[in-house]
Scaffold this motif. Structure first.
Motif, short mmCIF file in Angstrom:
data_model
loop_
_atom_site.label_atom_id
_atom_site.label_comp_id
_atom_site.label_asym_id
_atom_site.label_seq_id
_atom_site.Cartn_x
_atom_site.Cartn_y
_atom_site.Cartn_z
N ASP A 198 -1.67 155.94 4.78
CA ASP A 198 -1.75 154.55 5.23
C ASP A 198 -1.21 154.40 6.65
O ASP A 198 -1.77 153.65 7.46
CB ASP A 198 -1.00 153.63 4.28
CG ASP A 198 -1.68 153.51 2.93
OD1 ASP A 198 -2.92 153.68 2.86
OD2 ASP A 198 -0.98 153.22 1.94
N ASP A 199 -0.12 155.12 6.97
CA ASP A 199 0.43 155.07 8.33
C ASP A 199 -0.60 155.57 9.34
O ASP A 199 -0.84 154.94 10.36
CB ASP A 199 1.68 155.95 8.44
CG ASP A 199 2.87 155.43 7.65
OD1 ASP A 199 2.94 154.22 7.40
OD2 ASP A 199 3.73 156.26 7.29
N ARG A 254 -9.83 155.89 4.87
CA ARG A 254 -9.19 156.92 4.04
C ARG A 254 -10.10 158.15 3.92
O ARG A 254 -9.63 159.28 4.05
CB ARG A 254 -8.86 156.35 2.67
CG ARG A 254 -8.14 157.35 1.76
CD ARG A 254 -7.70 156.69 0.47
NE ARG A 254 -6.72 155.64 0.70
CZ ARG A 254 -5.40 155.83 0.78
NH1 ARG A 254 -4.91 157.03 0.62
NH2 ARG A 254 -4.58 154.82 1.00
#
Length: 77
Positions: free
Chosen positions: A24-25, A34
């Motif tokens: 996510d970072d 993703r």
């Protein structure tokens, strides 16, 4: 989130420390999805293997920990 991640990355670099980033970072920093990011990680892992390096030193799969959830129906006394 992007500012915090970039700050973490900059501080780690400035103080010669390691910093770990979640998918996510990195998604927030790069704007990749993703799926795109996972594909790029696999490509980088393969390149590291071909170069004779250990990709596990760069990419670590970590199972998410389950969070403890507490419910206080009568509140805290």
């Amino acid at each position: 989130m992007v500012v915090v991640s970039c700050l973490r990355m900059s501080l780690a670099f400035a103080f010669n420390e390691y910093e770990y980033f979640s998918l996510d970072d990195v998604m927030a920093i790069t704007g990749e999805s993703r799926e795109e990011l996972l594909q790029r990680i696999e490509q980088c892992r393969q390149e590291l293997i071909e170069a004779g390096e250990n990709p596990d030193e760069y990419f670590k799969h970590i199972e998410p920990q389950r969070a403890a959830v507490y419910y206080f129906p009568n509140g805290l006394h």
